[in-house]
Each structure stands twice: as C-alpha cells, then as structure tokens.
Design a protein around this motif. Structure first.
Motif, short mmCIF file in Angstrom:
data_model
loop_
_atom_site.label_atom_id
_atom_site.label_comp_id
_atom_site.label_asym_id
_atom_site.label_seq_id
_atom_site.Cartn_x
_atom_site.Cartn_y
_atom_site.Cartn_z
N ALA A 2 0.83 -1.21 0.00
CA ALA A 2 0.00 0.00 0.00
C ALA A 2 0.87 1.26 0.00
CB ALA A 2 -0.90 -0.01 1.22
N THR A 3 0.43 2.23 -0.77
CA THR A 3 1.14 3.50 -0.82
C THR A 3 0.15 4.62 -0.55
OG1 THR A 3 0.72 3.79 -3.17
CG2 THR A 3 2.74 2.62 -2.57
N LEU A 4 0.69 5.80 -0.28
CA LEU A 4 -0.19 6.96 -0.06
C LEU A 4 -0.97 7.28 -1.32
CD1 LEU A 4 2.00 9.35 2.12
CD2 LEU A 4 0.07 7.96 2.84
N LEU A 80 -5.68 1.24 4.29
CA LEU A 80 -5.39 2.04 5.48
C LEU A 80 -4.73 1.19 6.56
CD1 LEU A 80 -5.60 4.83 6.78
CD2 LEU A 80 -7.84 4.17 7.64
N SER A 81 -5.23 -0.02 6.76
CA SER A 81 -4.62 -0.88 7.78
C SER A 81 -3.21 -1.31 7.38
CB SER A 81 -5.50 -2.10 8.07
OG SER A 81 -5.51 -2.97 6.97
N GLU A 82 -2.98 -1.53 6.08
CA GLU A 82 -1.62 -1.86 5.62
C GLU A 82 -0.66 -0.70 5.89
OE1 GLU A 82 -1.00 -3.31 1.63
OE2 GLU A 82 -2.91 -4.37 1.69
N GLU A 84 -1.03 1.62 8.17
CA GLU A 84 -0.84 1.76 9.62
C GLU A 84 0.12 0.70 10.14
OE1 GLU A 84 -4.89 1.71 10.96
OE2 GLU A 84 -5.04 3.89 10.87
N ASP A 85 0.07 -0.49 9.55
CA ASP A 85 1.01 -1.54 9.95
C ASP A 85 2.45 -1.19 9.56
OD1 ASP A 85 -1.10 -2.97 10.96
OD2 ASP A 85 -1.24 -4.36 9.24
N SER A 86 2.60 -0.42 8.49
CA SER A 86 3.94 -0.03 8.06
C SER A 86 4.34 1.34 8.62
CB SER A 86 4.03 -0.03 6.53
OG SER A 86 3.21 0.98 6.00
N ASP A 87 3.71 1.75 9.69
CA ASP A 87 4.03 2.97 10.44
C ASP A 87 3.79 4.27 9.67
OD1 ASP A 87 4.73 1.49 12.68
OD2 ASP A 87 6.80 1.26 12.00
N GLU A 88 2.86 4.27 8.75
CA GLU A 88 2.45 5.51 8.06
C GLU A 88 1.12 5.93 8.66
OE1 GLU A 88 3.47 7.09 4.95
OE2 GLU A 88 5.03 5.75 4.24
N LYS A 89 1.15 6.41 9.90
CA LYS A 89 -0.09 6.69 10.62
C LYS A 89 -0.48 8.16 10.60
CE LYS A 89 0.61 2.75 13.56
NZ LYS A 89 0.86 2.20 14.84
N ALA A 90 0.36 9.01 10.09
CA ALA A 90 0.07 10.44 10.10
C ALA A 90 0.03 10.97 8.68
CB ALA A 90 1.12 11.18 10.92
N GLY A 91 -0.45 12.18 8.57
CA GLY A 91 -0.49 12.81 7.27
C GLY A 91 -1.91 13.12 6.84
N PRO A 92 -2.05 14.08 5.95
CA PRO A 92 -3.39 14.48 5.53
C PRO A 92 -4.13 13.37 4.77
CG PRO A 92 -1.71 15.58 4.19
CD PRO A 92 -1.01 14.87 5.30
N GLU A 93 -3.42 12.54 4.04
CA GLU A 93 -4.07 11.46 3.28
C GLU A 93 -4.70 10.45 4.22
OE1 GLU A 93 -0.84 12.29 2.81
OE2 GLU A 93 -0.72 13.04 0.76
N VAL A 94 -3.99 10.12 5.29
CA VAL A 94 -4.50 9.14 6.26
C VAL A 94 -5.70 9.72 7.00
CG1 VAL A 94 -3.93 7.82 8.32
CG2 VAL A 94 -2.24 8.02 6.49
N ALA A 95 -5.61 10.99 7.40
CA ALA A 95 -6.73 11.63 8.08
C ALA A 95 -7.95 11.71 7.17
CB ALA A 95 -6.33 13.02 8.55
N ASP A 96 -7.73 12.06 5.91
CA ASP A 96 -8.82 12.14 4.94
C ASP A 96 -9.47 10.77 4.75
OD1 ASP A 96 -10.51 13.41 3.11
OD2 ASP A 96 -9.15 13.01 1.43
#
Length: 113
Positions: A2-4, A80-82, A84-96
């Motif tokens: 998964a990518t942003l 999103l869960s992928e 979060e598992d790879s420690d990409e939990k912040a950022g506007p894309e994740v919040a959106d």
C-alpha cells in the motif's frame, strides 16, 4: 504494498460513489414525483409506461451503487490498515481516509435505519 497514492485513489473512489448514490436517490425522488404527476393528470398510457421504465431504471442503480460502495470501503480499510502496519499513521491522506470511512459508514447507517 500500500502507498499513499493508492490510499488517495481509494479515498477519492469512495467519495465519488457516495456522491453518485445521493444523485441516484435524488433522481428517483424526482422521477417518482414526475410519474405521480403524470398519473394524476391522466397522461397518455404510452408516455406513462415510458416514465415508469425511467423510474425503474433509476431504482435499479441504487443497489448497484451500494454494492460498489461496500467494495470500495473494504478496499480503503484494507489499504489504510496496511499503511498503519507499516508505520504511516500520520499525514493528511491518512486523516482524509479515516474521515471518508466515517462518512461512508454513516451513509450505510442511514440506509439501514
């Protein structure tokens, strides 16, 4: 993986399908009112039949749209869960994406109620 970028795409897809669903619901209301008006005014039976066909087609699109929205929501949750598992939990894309998931779940709650 998964990518942003894929997260943004899935988020956009969910938003688009929600808009599409609302559009079809409004169209059904509009066409139902038009059909009722035609019946009330005693319109030509052929014209009335054609209008009923238009209404039926609009109604058929709503379940299809819901199925696509459910599938899209599951894809978005998976990506999103992928992330979060790879420690990409912040950022506007994740919040959106999280906000979109909440919005879509509210749409399903109103459908089921």
């Amino acid at each position: 993986m998964a990518t942003l970028k894929s997260l943004k795409i899935k988020t956009g897809t969910c938003k688009r399908i929600v808009k599409e669903l609302h559009s079809y619901e409004k169209e059904v209301e509009r066409e139902a009112a038009k059909t009722a008006d035609m019946k009330e005014k005693g319109a030509d039976p052929y014209d009335l039949k054609q209008q009923e066909n238009v209404l039926a087609e609009s109604r058929m699109m709503i379940p299809d749209c819901r199925k696509r929205l459910e599938a899209s929501l599951e894809d978005l949750k998976g990506i999103l869960s992928e992330l979060e598992d790879s420690d990409e939990k912040a950022g506007p894309e994740v919040a959106d994406a999280r906000n979109t998931i909440v919005e879509v779940e509210k749409v399903f709650e109103t459908i089921e109620a």
